[in-house]
Design an enzyme around this catalytic site. Structure first.
Site, PDB file in Angstrom:
ATOM      1  N   GLU A 108       0.846  -1.369   0.149  1.00 42.69           N
ATOM      2  CA  GLU A 108      -0.040  -0.088  -0.118  1.00 42.69           C
ATOM      3  C   GLU A 108       0.719   1.215   0.100  1.00 42.69           C
ATOM      4  O   GLU A 108       0.674   2.244  -0.781  1.00 42.69           O
ATOM      5  CB  GLU A 108      -0.967  -0.179   1.134  1.00 42.69           C
ATOM      6  N   GLU A 128      -3.741 -10.042   3.835  1.00 36.77           N
ATOM      7  CA  GLU A 128      -4.889  -9.760   5.017  1.00 36.77           C
ATOM      8  C   GLU A 128      -5.889 -10.534   4.949  1.00 36.77           C
ATOM      9  O   GLU A 128      -6.777 -10.954   5.851  1.00 36.77           O
ATOM     10  CB  GLU A 128      -5.214  -8.221   4.599  1.00 36.77           C
TER      11      GLU A 128
END
Length: 666
Positions: A108, A128
């Protein structure tokens, strides 16, 4: 000039600011690192003569996600979303230099940079989803803008690692270099500045939106594929990627943040995070985490038969050379062709190439047991009669056989080549080097070991026996086996008690004793010529090739003739009682010292009994239900097997202190 500021390095040369993340071993983006990075970007904004920023990671990788503990409560500011927003808003062009394995929040952060240069060995991934979570710092909005919906969803929904220079991850890198990403980034910056040095916020990129119809089609296909799946996080990821093309960027970020919070607060994510921590803890086998492990490049497997074949195959496919020895040459004459048949089957299914199969088989040596024990790092006994085979001094020996264990035994969950669990039975005469070897073997086979202090009993066998005993008790009280199984199937467990009994075979289970006044319903079935799956009928009818279970209308009449009918319990009551009984058995294992911590029991329950990982094992589940509620349910059950249902004292101790079994993990 250069200056180290906590976990972030800062230097300037020729107008290029270099900001380096230095938080070994994996450059985790914890709160202090995030704060230091924002401070470095603020400093760079005021740096006189600065023309560009290169963001890089020192050591083995660019960056990885924050610590898992940060998902358990409110994340301390600055958040990853705030850091990514600050990076993307830089007035100076930001080039991220990627190398190593870049995970989660690290990806990210790279997406928030204006450009990305990576070495060819870089791998990226979003793990995740395996924890019931989703990206929460803009990846669901930035990644589709670069790569489109199909590639973005493939990366975020699988949780896999992807090479930066191959699909679906290739759209992330503006330049892939063969070796030094930092040097490549310097050259990229030089070319960029010659071209005007424009910033390029990823939020403004539209290449991934170039074909709106294909974008929506990819979203629709994933949504339909997930329609019947119980997990929440994948559906929320799909919705957020769809929002990326429908909403303005800031609104899309707000959508992602709300969805990420929903995932974070879910019971599914709590269970998955607990399972992740439990498996990591179990792998240590009671040894120090940094204890050195031997390199297992070659092992000896002694003995013939199906167990030996499975072990040899499992080792070979993981790249471990095997010396397979028996005292009976006929066992090898029969076993080697059967081993080759297993390889042929994997080639036929496309799980291995012909060349890979041949390469693996080239690592196999066969011969007399005594001749096979030299030059190996470990010996595994896979058949009786091998215990006195001479071997070089100092080579650890373990047994994979069922039965009593004096030193160290291994209990592999079936099928050995695919199942992830090994219960490491540590007997009274176990030697430290054997435990170390067992841990090394588990690592080499990519399996999760769980330590069990016993003379042969395994956690899985105790849990399964408790489950069957509890289910039998409910049948005694008038519940129907099909309704008991249905209560678990509807909940997500696809190997519920009576189906699992049929699959295992009822005659063996029929010999297990019950308290006076209680019945073993496997024994009842066997008495009516119903042996389970292999016999065509047990609790279920089994028909076809391979046999498929179906409900038998005659079973109800058989049950009604054996015991009185009763008011049915709700599915929730059934689950609470049976999981309570399993957790109670777990408490007995804890009290005896057979198991070190409750989470080890849950690891075995999910890996060996196939309890859904996103639900958790029985020790976790009784905490979800509430220990007081579970204890009351067991106390209130009017059944002859009173000792079995009596809650262990630890229930009362935990309830008194407002805690659950999680408090006993260490």
């Amino acid at each position: 000039m250069s200056e180290a500021r906590d976990t972030v390095g800062y230097s300037v040369g020729d107008g290029v600011v270099r900001i380096g993340i230095c938080n070994p071993p994996v450059n985790a983006l914890v709160r202090d690192v995030r704060a230091a990075l924002i401070a470095a970007f603020d400093r760079a904004a005021d740096e006189e003569g600065a023309v560009a920023i290169v963001l890089y990671g020192e050591g083995a990788a660019f960056a990885s996600g924050a610590e898992l503990s940060e998902t358990d409560g409110t994340t301390d500011a600055p958040t990853m979303a705030e850091l990514c927003a600050r990076v993307e808003a830089s007035r100076l062009p930001v080039v991220a230099a990627l190398h190593g394995t870049v995970l989660g929040a690290g990806v990210e952060l790279a997406l928030a940079a204006h450009y990305r240069v990576a070495d060819a060995e870089t791998r990226i991934g979003f793990p995740e989803v395996k924890l019931g979570l989703m990206p929460s710092a803009g990846a669901t909005q930035r990644l589709p803008r670069l790569a489109g919906a199909g590639a973005a969803l493939e990366m975020m929904l699988t949780g896999q690692l992807w090479s930066i220079d191959d699909a679906p991850a290739e759209a992330l890198a503006d330049l892939v270099v063969e070796e030094d990403a930092l040097a490549g980034a310097a050259q990229f910056v030089e070319a960029l500045l010659e071209d005007g040095g424009a910033v390029r916020p990823t939020s403004g990129v539209r290449s991934g939106f170039s074909d709106p119809m294909a974008y929506q089609q990819a979203v629709t296909q994933r949504r339909e594929a997930l329609a019947s799946a119980p997990e929440l996080a994948p559906r929320e990821i799909v919705a957020a990627v769809e929002a990326a093309i429908l909403l303005p960027f800031e609104a899309g970020l707000a959508f992602e943040a709300d969805a990420a919070q929903t995932c974070r607060d879910s019971e599914q994510s709590r269970a998955l995070r607990a399972a992740f921590v439990a498996e990591h803890r179990a792998r240590r086998l009671g040894l120090p985490e940094d204890a050195p492990l031997p390199d297992l490049s070659r092992i000896a497997v002694l003995g013939g038969g199906p167990l030996a074949i499975q072990l040899v195959f499992a080792a070979l496919v993981r790249g471990i050379a095997v010396q397979w020895g028996t005292r009976d040459p006929a066992a090898l004459r029969e076993g080697v062709p059967r081993l080759r048949d297993v390889f042929d089957e994997f080639v036929r299914r496309g799980a291995l190439s012909e060349d890979d199969a041949l390469d693996r088989l080239a690592d196999l040596r066969i011969g007399d047991s005594a001749a096979m024990t030299g030059g190996v790092e470990m010996i595994v006994h896979a058949a009786r009669g091998q215990g006195d085979v001479p071997a070089p001094e100092g080579i650890p020996r373990v047994s994979a056989l069922p039965g009593k264990v004096r030193q160290v035994g291994l209990r592999f969950a079936p099928p050995i080549h695919a199942a992830r669990l090994i219960e490491v039975i540590v007997g009274p005469a176990a030697m430290p080097e054997q435990i170390v070897a067992a841990r090394a073997l588990a690592k080499a086979l990519d399996k999760i070991p769980v330590r069990v202090n016993s003379r042969g009993e395994s956690i899985a066998s105790r849990l399964l026996a408790a489950c069957q005993r509890a289910a039998d008790a409910l049948v005694d009280l008038g519940q129907h086996p099909y309704e008991i199984d249905r209560s678990f199937r509807d909940w997500g467990w696809h190997r519920p008690p009576f189906l699992a009994s049929d699959q295992r075979g009822l005659p063996d289970l029929a010999t297990r004793p019950r308290a006076e006044g209680a019945r073993n319903w496997c024994e009842v079935m066997v008495g009516h010529d119903r042996a389970g799956r292999t016999g065509g009928a047990g609790f279920y009818l089994w028909e076809g090739t391979p046999p498929v279970p179906s409900e038998d209308p005659e079973l109800t009449a058989l049950l009604d003739a054996e015991r009185p009918a009763a008011k049915p319990l709700s599915h929730e009551q059934i689950r609470r009682l049976i999981f309570g009984a399993m957790a109670n058995e777990g408490a007995r294992m804890l009290a005896s010292g057979m198991v070190a911590r409750p989470s080890d029991i849950d690891v075995v329950a999910t890996l060996a009994l196939d309890l859904p990982r996103w639900r958790g094992g029985p020790m976790h589940l009784v905490g979800v239900y509430g220990l007081l509620s579970v204890r009351r349910a067991m106390d209130g059950l009017d059944h002859p097997d009173a000792a079995f249902w009596a809650p262990e004292p630890v229930f009362g101790e935990l309830i008194k202190n407002g805690r659950s079994f999680e408090a006993l993990n260490r």
